[in-house]
Design an enzyme around this catalytic site. Structure first.
Site, PDB file in Angstrom:
ATOM      1  N   SER D 233      -3.975  42.705   6.123  1.00 15.85           N
ATOM      2  CA  SER D 233      -4.957  41.680   6.418  1.00 15.85           C
ATOM      3  C   SER D 233      -6.093  41.815   5.435  1.00 15.85           C
ATOM      4  O   SER D 233      -6.246  42.839   4.776  1.00 15.85           O
ATOM      5  CB  SER D 233      -5.546  41.885   7.828  1.00 15.85           C
ATOM      6  OG  SER D 233      -4.552  41.830   8.812  1.00 15.85           O
ATOM      7  N   SER D 271      -0.589  38.668   8.454  1.00 15.07           N
ATOM      8  CA  SER D 271      -1.908  39.016   7.938  1.00 15.07           C
ATOM      9  C   SER D 271      -2.993  38.361   8.788  1.00 15.07           C
ATOM     10  O   SER D 271      -2.871  37.221   9.212  1.00 15.07           O
ATOM     11  CB  SER D 271      -1.999  38.522   6.495  1.00 15.07           C
ATOM     12  OG  SER D 271      -2.934  39.242   5.753  1.00 15.07           O
ATOM     13  N   ASP D 273      -6.313  37.126   8.147  1.00 20.31           N
ATOM     14  CA  ASP D 273      -7.230  36.817   7.057  1.00 20.31           C
ATOM     15  C   ASP D 273      -8.367  35.957   7.591  1.00 20.31           C
ATOM     16  O   ASP D 273      -8.275  34.726   7.643  1.00 20.31           O
ATOM     17  CB  ASP D 273      -6.481  36.089   5.928  1.00 20.31           C
ATOM     18  CG  ASP D 273      -5.381  36.959   5.306  1.00 20.31           C
ATOM     19  OD1 ASP D 273      -5.123  38.050   5.849  1.00 20.31           O
ATOM     20  OD2 ASP D 273      -4.793  36.543   4.299  1.00 20.31           O
TER      21      ASP D 273
END
Lengths: 354, 354, 354, 354
Positions: D233, D271, D273
Site C-alpha cells: 500500500s 493495495s 492507496d
C-alpha cells in the site's frame, strides 16, 4: 419487555421468529457488558458502564468466507473502521464489533488477533476489521479506555443465534437515546421469502423529537437531565439473506437512516450515524488472504432491482422497531458522577400511543 | 388551499412570510405550465400535462455570481445534470430547472442559451446547467418531448420573488404523489436568524405509505388508480441564507431525504430522489468563466458546525410541509388516455389528522 | 497514422486485432462529423468544427439489455448525464454519446427519442441516457449549438464493429489536446483471455506537460497558440468482456485517470475528466422498463478481485495509447476566427522518443 | 542520499528548504523505529521491523485547532481511521499516525489518550484519530502486534520541524516498495507563494513497473525476491499553506494518486492507496469539543479555483519525488525468516536515467 410486549406494533410487516437480526440464518450476536464502580468519575478507574457487542455474519469464519456488503453514513461524525475496504471491494470479511469511541482501537486489534489465531498454516492475515462506536462518556469513564482484548474475545465466543439481549448491554451498556436510557435493540421482517434483520447501538437523538409510530411522544414525557443531548450516535447493522450485490447492500444501508428519521433522529451534527448492510446469500466469495489463490471466476445470484422496494420498507420498519425496542427494554441506569438516565416506561409509552 | 389553510401544521418551526423557498432573500421561482389535449395518447401530439419550473438562487445572474452548493441522492434513479460540477467545485453557477424526464436535454441546452445571451463581450460561456426531472408519463405524452427552449425562457423570465404557485404547475404539472395528484410544493422555516426554504417537485411514493404528521393517512383514503405507483421521483431544492460551505450544503441536502421518509417515501427503486442545497450567504465567489481572471483569494463566512442542528431540523420539516402542500394544493387532473388522478381533499386530510 | 505505425509502442501489453474499443466483442462506434464554414465566428452561423460520437456497448439494444457499469471523475468540471443511475443501479442501459458542452442536451434527448422508437408495444420508456462532453469552443462556434437530433441518429445508425476512425472526427472534431489537435482515440489490450478497450475524446492538457512513454516531449515541441490550454477535458470509455460487477467497473474507471496522468494530464481545474467502464460479460441483466416484470433473481459471473491487476494495467496502458493515437492521427485544423491548431507530427514524435 | 543528491531531479518545480512536508510552516514529523530480533518468525516474539510515524499539522494541538482537510482513495484496500469525520466535517482534528496494519488500533487509542491528557478542565474528549497503515508482514512479525501506546507517545514527543528522516524508519521501517526496500519519503514544492509538502509511507508497487522520470527502470534492475509484490500500500499525506476549503483539499488528495501512477503504481487490488490533504491556512476553525461553544460564524480565506493547477502539479511532482526519495534512502534490510530486501542503489538508478 420489548415494544410488541407492550402492544406497540411498528408498521405492517411480519417479524421473524425472534424479531431479531439473528432471524437471518447464521447471524450470531454476542455481548460483553462492563458495569462496575459508582460515584465520582476518576479517569482510569471508573465508574464503568460500557462493553462490546460482536456480530458474526454467519456460522463460519467471516475472514475465510466474506459476504457482499455496503455502507452509508447519514452523518459521519463517528467511526467505522474497515469502511474503505467495504466500499472498494464490496465485501465484509470480518466480524462487526460495536463499542465506545475511546476503545475502537483495542477492539479492532483484538479482531485481528482472532483472525491470526485461526489462520490456515502457511498463510498470513490480511485483516481490516470492522468496528463502530458511540460515545458513552456521560455514564461511563470512557476516557479510562477500559475495554480490553479479552472482553472482545469473550463477546466473540458468546456470539450465538436465537434471541438477542437488548438494552443496556454489550457495546450499548452506557448509551443514551433521545434522552432515555439507550443501548442495543434489534428487529426483523420477513418479506418475499427473505429475512431482513437490523441491530442498532442507539445513543442518538433529542427527547423533544422522539417519535413512535408517528406520535411525537418525546414532548409528552418528563424532561430528562441527559447531558449532551443529541451529541450521540447510532450505528445500524442490516443483515439479509436476499441475494444482494454490494451496491444493493449500500442502498439498503441508506434506508436504515430513514428509520432513524421516522423515530425523530436527524443525523445531528455531533452524531455518527452509520449503517452497514451485508447479504449472506452468496457464500462462495473468494477470501482476501495472502497465499491463497482462488478460482478466477465465481457464480453469484443477484436480485432484480424491481424487487428491492419491500426490502427497503423492511429495513426502515425494522430500524424503527429496533430503536423502540432499545427504549422499552433499557432500564434506568446510574453511572459516573451519579448521573441517572431513566429508562422509558413502556407502559406509559403504550398509553401515549393510544 | 395549502396545508396550514386546512389547519395542518407540520412540526414546531416558524415559517417565513410566504412559507416558501422565496423567503430566502433573492430566490426567485418561475413556471411554464403546458396543458393541452385530451383523450387517447398519440406520441408527439398529446395530451400534454407537463412544463418547466426555473429557480434562480438570487437576484443576479447565477452564471456571474455562483453560490456554494451541495447535493445528495436518496435514490439515484433519476437525473440532475451539472451534478459533477457541484460535487467537484462546490458551487452552483446556473439556474436550477425542473421538468419531465424526456425533456431534460432541451431544458439544459436552453439554460446554456440563456447564459450565452448574457455573456460579457469578449468572453465565452462555460456552462454546466442544472436540470432535474420526474417522469410524468402517466398523465402526459412524455415521449412526445413537448417542452421547448421557449418554454424555458418564459419560465426564466417569469421567475419572481414572493408567493410561489404550487400543485400541478410548471415542471410538476403532470406529476403524481403517493397516488394523489402531485406537483410543486414549497415551505420555509426561520431559525436562528436564518431562513431555510425548500421547493419540491413531487412525483413519488405509494398511497399506503403516505404519512402526515405521523399519521398513516394513506391507508384511510380511497384507493387510487394511479399506475406505476412509487415509480416516480422527488426532486428537492433547499435554499438558505445561512453561511454554509459546500460540504455543509451537502449535509443539508441529505436531510431533505429524511423529510421524504417522514411522509412515507422510501427512496423506492424506480425513484430519482435527489436534493440540491445552496447557500446565498457568500456572494463574492469567483465565477467559472473563460477569459475572466478573478483575484487569487477571497473571504467567506462559515457557520460553525455546532449550529447546524436547527438547520437540519428546518430542512426536514420544510420538506415534509412542502410535500403536504403539494398534496393539498394540487387538483384532480385528467390526462392521457383519460386517466384521472385525484387531488387529495385537504378537508378530509385535516379530519383524518384530528 | 497511429502511434504504432510510427513505431511508438506504449507499455508491454498486447493489443487486440483493431487496437480499438471495438476489440471487445459487440462494441460498436459511430461518428457524425460537422465541418463547415470558415473565418470569423458568428454565433449561430459558424464556423462549425464539432460532431457526435455514439458508442454501443454490444450488438443489441442497450435499453433492453443493460450491462454492469461504473464511473469515476478525476476532475468533475464536466458533464456526464445518466451518472446517478450508473452509480445507484450499477448498470448502463443506454448508448454512450460524446459531443460538445453546449449540445449535451439535444444529444441526450435524441437518445431518448431512439429508445422511444424501439419500444415494445404496451410499454413506456424509462430513459436516463449517458452523454458526455468536452468544450470545442476554440475551433468551433460552440455557442451556436449546431448539433441536431438527426446528427445523433446518423451516428447511431453508423455505429459499427471493426476499425474506429480517430482524430478530428465525431464528438472529437474540434478538440485540442496538450496544445495539439485532439479528438477521438482508441486502443485495446488482451489480458488473461479478456479484452479491455478504451476510447477517449481528448481535449485536455497543457503542452509543456505532454509525456509519451515517460519522455516529456511537450517541452521539445514548438509552442502552440492554443487558447485556454488545459481548460479542456477528457472523457474515457472503458469496455471489457471480463465479468466485472458494478463496483469493479468503477475501479477500472479510476485507472483510466492514471493513464491520463502518465501522459501529462493532471485533472486540471477547468477540466472535466470523467471515465465510464462497462462489462459486457453478463448479458442477462433485467432492463429498467415500465410494464416489464423480470424474474426475481438472475445468475451472474464475477471475477475474483485477485485477478484485477492485469486489467488495471491494461486500462492504464490503453488509455495512454488512446491519447497518443489521438495526437498522431489528428490533423492540423483551422477553425473559428482563423485559429489553426497543429496536428502533432508523428514522425517528429517518434524521433524525440529515440 | 536522497534523489537530488544523486542528481535525480523530478519535474520542474522548486522544492522548499528541506524538500520535505515540514517546509509547510508548522508541520512536524516524529518517528519511533522498532528493529529487533533476527531469524525465524515466531508470532509474538519477532523479528520486529516496524514502528510508527506521527505527523502534526501545525505547532499547536490538532484537537484544539483543527484544519480543513480532504481525503481520496485510489484503492481502498487499506485503513484510514477517522475518515468519515474528515468527509463529513471537512476537518482534521487529530494528529495523523502511520503504522502497520495489525497495530492500527493501539495507535488510534494512543492518540485518544494523548488528547485526553491535554483536555482543558471541565471538558471531555471527542476524538476520532486518524491512523493509516501499510502491511509490513514480509519483513516483520506483524501478527505479533508489537507496537505499543508508548511507541506512539514517543513518536508524538519527537515530532519536529526541519529535516525529516526517510527510508526504513517509523511506520515505514518494514515496508517494501516496487520490490526494493521501502518506507518513509517526503518532498515539497513552492508555488505561487504557497508550499505543498508530501510525505508517503510507501509499501506498494511491482518491480517491473517502477518508473522514474518516465524511464521504466524496474525492468533494468536485478530481480527481487520480494514476496507479495504489489500487495502493499501507499499512504500519502499532503500538507499546504494555500487557503483551501475541504473540497479543494479532497481534490489535491486525488492528485497524489497521479504521482503514484507516474512512478509505476496502479492502485493494485491488494493495495490500500489512500491520501489525506490538509490546509493550514485557516487556523481559526472551531474545535469539536464537548462543553465548548464556539462563536456562530467565522471568517475564512479561500483560494479561487482558477489558481489550483500549480498546486495540483506540485502535489503530483512532490509525490513522485517522495517515492523516489524512499527508494534512494532506504537501505537493504534483513528481516523475518532471513528475508533480505535490497535497497535501490541510487548511483545505479542515476546511471540508468542517463
Amino acid at each position: 419487555m420489548r415494544a410488541r410486549d407492550h402492544g406497540i406494533v411498528i408498521g405492517t410487516g411480519t417479524p421473524g421468529p425472534y424479531n431479531a437480526i439473528t432471524d437471518v440464518p447464521g447471524v450470531r450476536v454476542g455481548h460483553t457488558t462492563l458495569i462496575s464502580g459508582d460515584g465520582p468519575r476518576v479517569i482510569g478507574t471508573g465508574p464503568i458502564r460500557s462493553g462490546v457487542t460482536v456480530i458474526l455474519p454467519h456460522g463460519d469464519s467471516a475472514y475465510d468466507h466474506p459476504v457482499y456488503a455496503g455502507l452509508h453514513w447519514l452523518n459521519g461524525n463517528g467511526e467505522i473502521t474497515g469502511q474503505a475496504y467495504i466500499h472498494e471491494l464490496g465485501m465484509l470479511g470480518s466480524p462487526i464489533a460495536l463499542t465506545n469511541t475511546a476503545s475502537v482501537g483495542v477492539v479492532r486489534d483484538a479482531l485481528t488477533k482472532i483472525e491470526i489465531s485461526g489462520l490456515r498454516p502457511g498463510t498470513q492475515a490480511w485483516s481490516l476489521p470492522v468496528v463502530a462506536e458511540c460515545w458513552d462518556g456521560s455514564l461511563s469513564d470512557i476516557d479510562g479506555q477500559h475495554v480490553t482484548a479479552d472482553h472482545v474475545l469473550a463477546a466473540y465466543a458468546r456470539a450465538a443465534s436465537g434471541p438477542v439481549q437488548e438494552g443496556g448491554v454489550g457495546g450499548g451498556t452506557g448509551m443514551i437515546c433521545h434522552g432515555f436510557k439507550g443501548g442495543i435493540g434489534t428487529a426483523s421482517r420477513v418479506v418475499d421469502g427473505y429475512t431482513v434483520g437490523v441491530l442498532v447501538q442507539a445513543n442518538h437523538g433529542v427527547r423533544e423529537r422522539l417519535t413512535v409510530n408517528g406520535v411525537n411522544v418525546g414532548r409528552h414525557l418528563p424532561e430528562s437531565a441527559a447531558p449532551h443531548e443529541g451529541a450521540g450516535s447510532i450505528i445500524g447493522v442490516v443483515a439479509t439473506d436476499a441475494p444482494l450485490l454490494p451496491h444493493q447492500c449500500r442502498r439498503l444501508a441508506q434506508r436504515a437512516g430513514l428509520g432513524v428519521a421516522r423515530t425523530g433522529g436527524a443525523g445531528e451534527n455531533s452524531s455518527g450515524d452509520g449503517f452497514i448492510c451485508f447479504s449472506t446469500a452468496n457464500r462462495n466469495l473468494p477470501p482476501e488472504a495472502l497465499d491463497i489463490v482462488p478460482p478466477k471466476t465465481y457464480q453469484v445470484t443477484a436480485l432484480a432491482d424491481t424487487y428491492l422496494d419491500p426490502l427497503f420498507h423492511a429495513v426502515i420498519e425494522a430500524t424503527e422497531e429496533a430503536i423502540v425496542n432499545v427504549l422499552t427494554v433499557a432500564e434506568t441506569m446510574t453511572g459516573a458522577d451519579g448521573l441517572t438516565i431513566y429508562g422509558l416506561d413502556g407502559k406509559e409509552l403504550s398509553q401515549l400511543l393510544g
